[in-house]
Design an enzyme around this catalytic site. Structure first.
Site, PDB file in Angstrom:
ATOM      1  N   GLY A  91     -78.083  14.437 -47.025  1.00  0.00           N
ATOM      2  CA  GLY A  91     -77.317  15.635 -46.702  1.00  0.00           C
ATOM      3  C   GLY A  91     -77.963  16.497 -45.626  1.00  0.00           C
ATOM      4  O   GLY A  91     -79.105  16.258 -45.202  1.00  0.00           O
ATOM      5  N   HIS A  92     -77.251  17.533 -45.240  1.00  0.00           N
ATOM      6  CA  HIS A  92     -77.696  18.415 -44.160  1.00  0.00           C
ATOM      7  C   HIS A  92     -78.992  19.136 -44.509  1.00  0.00           C
ATOM      8  O   HIS A  92     -79.177  19.609 -45.605  1.00  0.00           O
ATOM      9  CB  HIS A  92     -76.628  19.416 -43.761  1.00  0.00           C
ATOM     10  CG  HIS A  92     -76.027  20.211 -44.867  1.00  0.00           C
ATOM     11  ND1 HIS A  92     -74.863  20.910 -44.704  1.00  0.00           N
ATOM     12  CD2 HIS A  92     -76.378  20.387 -46.154  1.00  0.00           C
ATOM     13  CE1 HIS A  92     -74.557  21.495 -45.833  1.00  0.00           C
ATOM     14  NE2 HIS A  92     -75.456  21.208 -46.722  1.00  0.00           N
ATOM     15  N   GLY A  93     -79.892  19.152 -43.542  1.00  0.00           N
ATOM     16  CA  GLY A  93     -81.114  19.923 -43.701  1.00  0.00           C
ATOM     17  C   GLY A  93     -82.187  19.253 -44.545  1.00  0.00           C
ATOM     18  O   GLY A  93     -83.202  19.888 -44.853  1.00  0.00           O
ATOM     19  N   SER A 109     -80.742  19.990 -48.023  1.00  0.00           N
ATOM     20  CA  SER A 109     -82.017  20.712 -48.037  1.00  0.00           C
ATOM     21  C   SER A 109     -83.031  20.155 -49.036  1.00  0.00           C
ATOM     22  O   SER A 109     -83.983  20.848 -49.399  1.00  0.00           O
ATOM     23  CB  SER A 109     -81.805  22.210 -48.299  1.00  0.00           C
ATOM     24  OG  SER A 109     -81.002  22.762 -47.275  1.00  0.00           O
ATOM     25  N   HIS A 159     -72.028  22.365 -37.761  1.00  0.00           N
ATOM     26  CA  HIS A 159     -73.369  21.797 -37.951  1.00  0.00           C
ATOM     27  C   HIS A 159     -73.867  21.307 -36.596  1.00  0.00           C
ATOM     28  O   HIS A 159     -73.533  20.211 -36.187  1.00  0.00           O
ATOM     29  CB  HIS A 159     -73.309  20.665 -38.961  1.00  0.00           C
ATOM     30  CG  HIS A 159     -73.184  21.128 -40.377  1.00  0.00           C
ATOM     31  ND1 HIS A 159     -72.124  21.877 -40.823  1.00  0.00           N
ATOM     32  CD2 HIS A 159     -74.005  20.979 -41.450  1.00  0.00           C
ATOM     33  CE1 HIS A 159     -72.284  22.153 -42.116  1.00  0.00           C
ATOM     34  NE2 HIS A 159     -73.411  21.624 -42.511  1.00  0.00           N
TER      35      HIS A 159
END
Lengths: 346, 346, 346
Positions: B243-245, B263, B193
């Site tokens: 979370g990521h994104g 996302s 990441h």
């Protein structure tokens, strides 16, 4: 260690063969012939019959078919036996050369400050307290006697701990609460939270839990002191969040991942199971029990037992139930209509 | 402090006796005759009548029966009064001798670096920023002006903060998101990441919250920049997980223990109450309001108000309701059958 | 980087124009004509048609209308491409002068210890492991080879990590579990948790997650070792809480904010979505899947798919549903009465 020797160390009476050699401790289902286990009440009779444990800590009056130590509080004494069998060296009560201590700090006797500890100016640390490495005490923090602060604890200005308080790793006390006002331009501006947090004697707080400071504008529901307060004997598990202005009454227990929104007031001996939560500005009465993952959204009476968590089940069955929910308000109407028609047809 | 003096300090007009001596601040229910409180609208008329507060911050037009400071934003000005009454010394804008600064670091004017701070190579820190003790900045982190990073904050490579960002203790920004692929041997292998996290101006993040970095494979729902993004003016409470994104739109507020799966895209001025959550890859529209402990599992329209938390209640009553749920799909069938029979009997 | 060059670096075959210059990586919806993207199966056919991506990582057999790298595991190889395009320098395998290492510590080759790391006496650190700044290792911690411990990790005495373990920032392993007994005076007294935590090979744990140590009294449901255990290949997201005496079976994945109460036993390859939880002393079978925010309150069979989260919806509609729930037990009675009357009228 001979059973009789263990009994003496714990100040308990031995029944049966005191010469039995005890090599370890275990739960009733796992203990072997050279291990000590415990039972707390008659609910364990069956487990005891099937257990291979060599000796048992048991309450008075409970029949035991093997060597036994009698204790009115077998689980508590099991805990003391654990400490005997698995002793852990207390860190030295010295100040590590890398610990930085600010001006006007008062430190009691037999205090240990670990490596890279930072103690801000004006702090007070009571006798017998140990501060592990990498702890940050902001200026003015007050800590009682015989406390233990684990590595990575952060205490902000305005925090005051009682005696024998234990803080596990990563605990944050006194961070600024989530309180913002809207200014003339429609932007959120911070309300400074400067009323601190008071933590009573014998409180324990689990790893990475967070307790916010409050500000004087908090409605305090009749309580005089304008600060977040954790009363004596409260036990808090890991990753619990306590918002600004909350009061947690003496002897309460909060399990992991519990969240209290701002100005929640818990009475004494309240128990909140894991992931449960309270909406802000509600009161939970003395001795109430809140089930796991349950959200409390209104007042809870003393002694009430509250639940609100749907049980996990097969996901297709769950989907059918949820689909039926959506037709439930109309179903009530339909049944009423049926009753009306049947009533008139009678 | 005399009320008139306080009024001048806040730039407000006083009505009534400006010589009143104000000794403290409190909420409307708790304030005494020498304390200033506040009311924000006519909903407080009753509380105001019963209040013992000596003086009141009140909006224009609201009738007040005692000395009063007029403000279009009483709560915001109460916050400014808190800062006046409980001033807190800003730490010195100096570099502590134990702060370690890597190569090629650019540091602005009036920057403070606390004890045992570690600044990795290539970092940039804007003027007026203060970094408390025990903070870790990984190489290449970029921080704007007038930020405050509390003790124990960790910022990973790829993180970029705007101006006036406040991070409470234990905040982690830029940790690697939960993204793994399955390799030829059926094992989970990490997707690196490395797209970082962008945090806008005036963002505040609460204690022990975590915000993950993303990787370029994230579906970004049409957004150009491949990184997790917290836009300007967002306020995030304690123990929130992003979370990521994810993208959190400007002016949104996320209360404690909220979780956003990867996302998730939040519009502007979204409000998510405590313990609520969003499934990944959903969009929540501008101005939407998500209730406490509610799980968002599909798109939310702008301005929608979403709820999904069962209210905690007596546990026996709850058990009966849950038992009835399980028969609900069949109940629908039974009622339809009754209606059929009644219909034919009409 | 030319596509053919990238193919060689990844050990993959190129189809189509290998001279295409690749400047970056992106998801299928965002990628441009000079970017590489990936598809994992035929479900992406439509997205692929509409994608502007210059080149694609695709599984064998999937028709691709542009330059393509063939891979049996496209997402895993995309991850390897990310590492190639966004390389990150590994910190030097040296001991920073400020790292403090206690007595009787064994350190392997190529170990890096960052600034202000504290390594307690008797620790062992395997070759190739890197410990970032501000990590605390209590005495006696054992760490395998090629691990990475991020800044702010705390490992307590009794913790043992396997090889290739990655701990994100703020992880706490081995904190004392939430176990108290009641003493003669009705006060809660701590049961010392001294059985440690065992973490297997290839485990990764997300930021600010906490894993508690256990004590020998834990019922272990037939398992021999009296300790909390995270088996090989388990991946744990941020802010996960794992209570004392839990076992998490090999290859399981726990998403953010999951909570396992004490003595929960997870089989192999269990998947728990975000904010889900398990009541203590339950077993979740191999390969089971627990939905987001779902509470597991009883045994889960291997391979079961469990859900229990109400979907968030318009709050007025939700209020009507909840109101109807409360009348549901009586509704069942009313419908039965209708059926009785209709039955007799037939």
């Amino acid at each position: 260690m001979q059973l009789a020797h263990l009994a003496r160390s714990l100040g308990l009476e031995v029944e049966g063969d005191g010469t039995l050699e005890i090599e370890g401790l275990a739960g009733i289902d796992d203990a072997g012939p050279r291990e000590l286990s415990f039972v707390t009440d008659s609910g364990y009779v069956r487990a005891l019959e099937q257990s291979r444990a060599g000796a048992i800590l048991a309450p008075p009056g409970l029949e035991v078919d093997r060597p036994c130590l009698r204790s009115p509080v077998p689980y508590a004494d099991f805990g003391r036996a654990v400490a005997l069998f698995f002793p852990r060296a207390r860190p030295a009560a010295t100040t590590h050369p890398t610990a930085l201590v600010g001006e006007d700090v008062e430190i009691g006797e037999d205090v240990g400050l670990g490596a890279y500890v930072v103690v801000g100016s004006g702090c007070r640390i009571g006798s017998g307290t140990y501060v592990h490495p990498h702890v940050t005490l902001y200026p003015g923090v007050i800590i009682g006697r015989d406390c233990e602060l684990h590595a990575g604890v952060r205490l902000r200005t305005g925090v005051r701990l009682g005696d024998r308080v234990v803080l596990q790793n990563g605990v944050v006390v006194g961070s600024e609460g989530f309180g913002f006002a809207t200014d003339l331009h429609g932007r959120r501006v911070r309300i400074p939270h400067r009323c601190g947090v008071e933590v009573g004697d014998d409180v324990e707080i689990g790893a990475n839990s967070t307790i916010d400071a409050s500000h004087p504008g908090h409605a305090r529901l009749g309580h005089a002191q304008p600060c977040t307060r954790i009363e004596a004997g409260v036990k808090i598990d890991n990753q619990v969040q306590i918002g600004h202005g909350c009061i947690v009454g003496a002897g309460s227990a909060l399990c992991a991942q519990v969240g209290l929104a701002g100005s929640t007031v818990l009475g004494k001996h309240v128990f909140m199971a894991g992931q449960s939560a309270a909406k802000g500005h509600v009161t939970i009465g003395d001795g109430a029990l809140i089930g796991g993952a349950t959200s409390v959204t209104s007042e809870v009476a003393p002694g009430a037992q509250i639940l609100g968590v749907p049980p996990g089940m097969d996901r297709r069955r769950w989907a059918r139930i949820v689909a039926a929910w959506k037709r439930l308000p109309e179903l009530l109407v339909r049944v009423r209509e049926i009753e009306r028609r049947l009533g008139s047809s009678d």
